[in-house]
Design a protein around this motif. Structure first.
Motif, PDB file in Angstrom:
ATOM      1  N   PRO A 105      48.387  27.953  37.631  1.00 24.41           N
ATOM      2  CA  PRO A 105      49.348  28.149  36.522  1.00 24.41           C
ATOM      3  C   PRO A 105      48.700  28.475  35.185  1.00 24.41           C
ATOM      4  N   THR A 106      47.403  28.183  35.055  1.00 30.50           N
ATOM      5  CA  THR A 106      46.747  28.457  33.766  1.00 30.50           C
ATOM      6  C   THR A 106      46.318  29.925  33.645  1.00 30.50           C
ATOM      7  N   LEU A 107      46.385  30.667  34.753  1.00 30.02           N
ATOM      8  CA  LEU A 107      45.981  32.076  34.699  1.00 30.02           C
ATOM      9  C   LEU A 107      47.145  32.942  34.222  1.00 30.02           C
ATOM     10  N   PRO A 108      46.954  33.674  33.121  1.00 29.93           N
ATOM     11  CA  PRO A 108      48.041  34.549  32.657  1.00 29.93           C
ATOM     12  C   PRO A 108      48.446  35.521  33.768  1.00 29.93           C
ATOM     13  N   PHE A 109      49.687  35.829  33.844  1.00 29.50           N
ATOM     14  CA  PHE A 109      50.303  36.747  34.828  1.00 29.50           C
ATOM     15  C   PHE A 109      50.284  36.188  36.257  1.00 29.50           C
ATOM     16  N   ARG A 154      45.578  23.986  41.629  1.00 31.33           N
ATOM     17  CA  ARG A 154      46.140  23.431  40.387  1.00 31.33           C
ATOM     18  C   ARG A 154      45.845  24.277  39.159  1.00 31.33           C
ATOM     19  N   GLY A 156      61.597  27.952  40.857  1.00 32.05           N
ATOM     20  CA  GLY A 156      61.015  29.063  40.097  1.00 32.05           C
ATOM     21  C   GLY A 156      60.988  30.391  40.825  1.00 32.05           C
ATOM     22  N   LYS A 210      57.162  32.890  40.721  1.00 33.12           N
ATOM     23  CA  LYS A 210      58.359  33.690  40.986  1.00 33.12           C
ATOM     24  C   LYS A 210      58.417  34.164  42.439  1.00 33.12           C
ATOM     25  N   ASP A 245      50.727  20.086  45.417  1.00 35.56           N
ATOM     26  CA  ASP A 245      50.807  18.689  45.024  1.00 35.56           C
ATOM     27  C   ASP A 245      51.719  17.998  46.048  1.00 35.56           C
ATOM     28  N   ALA A 250      52.449  32.905  36.663  1.00 36.63           N
ATOM     29  CA  ALA A 250      53.887  33.188  36.545  1.00 36.63           C
ATOM     30  C   ALA A 250      54.385  33.963  37.759  1.00 36.63           C
ATOM     31  N   ILE A 285      53.984  27.321  44.984  1.00 37.66           N
ATOM     32  CA  ILE A 285      53.939  26.212  44.021  1.00 37.66           C
ATOM     33  C   ILE A 285      52.588  25.501  44.048  1.00 37.66           C
TER      34      ILE A 285
END
Lengths: 291, 304
Positions: free
Chosen positions: A110-114, A107, A34, A121, A128, A117, A125
């Motif tokens: 990833p649920t937080l907008p902006f 963990r 990603g 990028k 995990d 993502a 990561i």
């Protein structure tokens, strides 16, 4: 004064370092995990401003870095991940062989907008075991803060005192058969000096800690700006251990303690070298070197 | 020379048409499809029947099949009622596979979906076939897809029929009429604001090649299928020459549920797949079948 010229663009060396990392993922320059060339290219001028001008980061120990993948472990503190930023930046743009260190994010990131993502990028990561192992097996290096959230939330009176390491990072390195590189980050633990954690408010807000610092919440949003501490990133000698990754805790935990001791010694020695110069605006005269 | 016969469910779909067209010289194809639509490019007879109906029993009694391709799992968002969809996907699949066992069909191929893994923020980067199927944790509508998958997987463990359960990622192609292909045919694509997950695709041409590879040398197992590489949603949209319209999540649900997007029905659970990466590891199939995908991601996105 900050020199904002660094925001202009990357120089040719920096561009070729970045291009080298993404060369095998042409033409779109997105790696399989990603990370995006374009996003890094657009963000780096800002991290460069922080790295070179604001925190005036120095590095040492690049000569110890192993050729192949490794698990980098560093001390954690200072409430916000300045430590991660400077280690990743130094490996990307300052180390003799550029590499994109993969930091581990919580963990829920990833649920937080902006935020989620953007972190992806930038090559970061979700923390995990599977993800880390996959990266190491594909010649990528990972950056782990074994102290975890307890480390990053520790108050200023516990600065540079490593909190107890769990065994996950060691088992990971053993399974992937890669060395562990200790990294001491000096300066970051004072950049956001928490006097104490206001636990009831943290609980209400559903966040791991709510730090009260000399400037926050006193100065409002201004108090969120980290202090201009002088940061040093020091890479130690890689630690090679040959043992089964699924060995019982009775065999693994003593090794974890030894590694924690090694990193603590590296931190202590760098603190001695630093002397009393904590902030970038301080004069350098008090600096004592014991080498 | 009498041709061997192959039974294909979902016979009016694009993949079934491709398969029958490609192999019609070597095999006689018989199709089943519970859908009422009449349009079809299937090279063979199509029987309009529910998978659990007597007509299907009769087919197995009448013909000896070399293989059964169960490609006709009914997706959420189809014109079928929820209860009928459950009936086709769960009871129908069970019925079909039992018939394969009873009538000594040597090979059964069941087409599941990567949606069974769910688009879960906790998913590891590359999902393997052995990973937990988390779809229903967030998306209860996918319970029948999950049961479809379980039934085929269980059947494969106990049956003498070689059973190949496929979990392809987003299937795209010129004559593929699924939701994802139709979304990426739009010129303006609404996306959840602040999210940009990695997306994978497998082109219909590679799906067809995979089917033929399996037919030539069937080896039981559960396999992910995905073409090479993955790209963020924003880049996929740019490569399609479309425009991304970022919309806050709650508003997007309303748009998806109420507004006709060129008469395209998008089940609201798909929003999760536009928020969180659900990237599968296709290596198991590539290694076991020595299979190489023919289309790069860019080629696949350009060719539909």
């Amino acid at each position: 004064m900050l020199d904002f010229k660094v925001l202009d663009s990357l120089n040719s060396d920096e561009t070729s370092r970045l291009e080298g990392i993404f060369k095998e993922y042409s033409p779109l320059k997105n790696d399989p995990w990603g990370a995006s060339f374009e996003t890094l290219k657009s963000i780096i001028p800002y991290t460069k401003l922080l790295y070179e001008k604001y925190f005036q980061v120095e590095t040492s120990g690049f000569e110890y870095l192993p050729e192949g993948p490794a698990v980098f472990i560093a001390n954690h503190g200072g409430q916000i991940p300045v430590d991660g930023l400077v280690v990743v930046h130094s490996m990307l743009l300052k180390a003799p062989k550029p590499r994109l260190l993969r930091g581990m994010v919580e963990r829920w990131v990833p649920t937080l907008p902006f935020v989620g993502a953007t972190m992806a990028k930038l090559g970061q990561i979700v923390g995990d075991q599977r993800n880390c192992l996959h990266l190491l097996q594909h010649k990528q290096s990972v950056l782990v803060f074994p102290e975890g959230i307890i480390g990053s939330g520790k108050p200023i009176h516990k600065k540079y005192q490593l909190q107890k390491f769990p065994s996950g990072f060691l088992r990971l390195a053993l399974e992937a058969k890669v060395p562990i590189v200790p990294v001491a980050v000096i300066g970051s633990e004072e950049s956001y000096p928490a006097l104490f954690n206001f636990k009831p408010l943290a609980k209400i807000l559903g966040i791991p800690y709510f730090p009260i610092t000399p400037t926050f919440p006193l100065l409002g949003p201004l108090g969120l700006i980290p202090l201009p501490t002088k940061i040093k990133v020091s890479f130690g000698k890689p630690i090679h251990i040959d043992k089964a990754h699924d060995a019982p805790d009775s065999e693994i935990l003593p090794i974890v303690e030894e590694i924690q001791k090694t990193l603590q010694e590296l931190i202590n020695s760098e603190l001695k070298i630093r002397g009393t110069k904590v902030f970038t605006f301080q004069e350098d005269t008090e600096k004592t070197r014991d080498s | 020379m009498i041709k061997e016969r192959i039974l294909v469910t979902g016979a009016r779909g694009g993949l079934a048409s491709d398969l029958s067209k490609q192999l019609c010289d070597d095999f006689e194809f018989i199709g089943i499809d519970p859908r009422l639509r009449t349009e079809s490019h299937f090279f063979g007879d199509i029987i309009h029947a529910h998978y659990r109906s007597r007509k299907v029993d009769d087919l197995f009694r009448k013909y000896k099949f070399r293989a059964v391709f169960h490609l006709g799992r009914v997706p959420v968002g189809s014109e079928m009622k929820d209860s009928d969809r459950y009936s086709e996907n769960v009871l129908g699949t069970q019925h079909l596979l039992n018939l394969c066992e009873q009538h000594n069909v040597p090979t059964a191929i069941a087409l599941s979906t990567f949606h069974v893994y769910g688009a879960h923020p906790h998913n590891p980067i590359f999902l393997k076939e052995s990973d937990p199927l988390r779809a229903t944790q967030r998306i209860p509508q996918l319970s029948d897809a999950l049961e479809f998958d379980h039934i085929a997987a269980q059947f494969g463990l106990s049956s003498k029929c070689k059973t190949i359960l496929l979990r392809p990622t987003n299937v795209i192609g010129k004559n593929i009429d699924n939701t994802i292909s139709n979304i990426f045919r739009l010129k303006r694509i609404p996306t959840p604001l602040g999210f940009d997950p990695l997306m994978q695709f497998v082109h219909q041409a590679d799906m067809l090649r995979a089917f033929i590879t399996i037919l030539n040398n069937p080896q039981s197992g559960i396999f992910n299928l995905a073409g090479p590489g993955a790209l963020p949603l924003s880049q996929v949209i740019a490569l399609r020459g479309a425009q991304k319209i970022p919309v806050p999540d709650p508003l997007l649900k309303i748009i998806v549920n109420t507004l006709p997007l060129k008469s395209l029905k998008i089940p609201d659970y798909m929003i999760d797949f536009f928020k969180y990466s659900s990237v599968i590891d296709p290596n198991e199939f590539s290694q076991k079948y020595a299979f190489k995908y023919s289309k790069t991601l860019i080629e696949a996105l350009a060719d539909f």
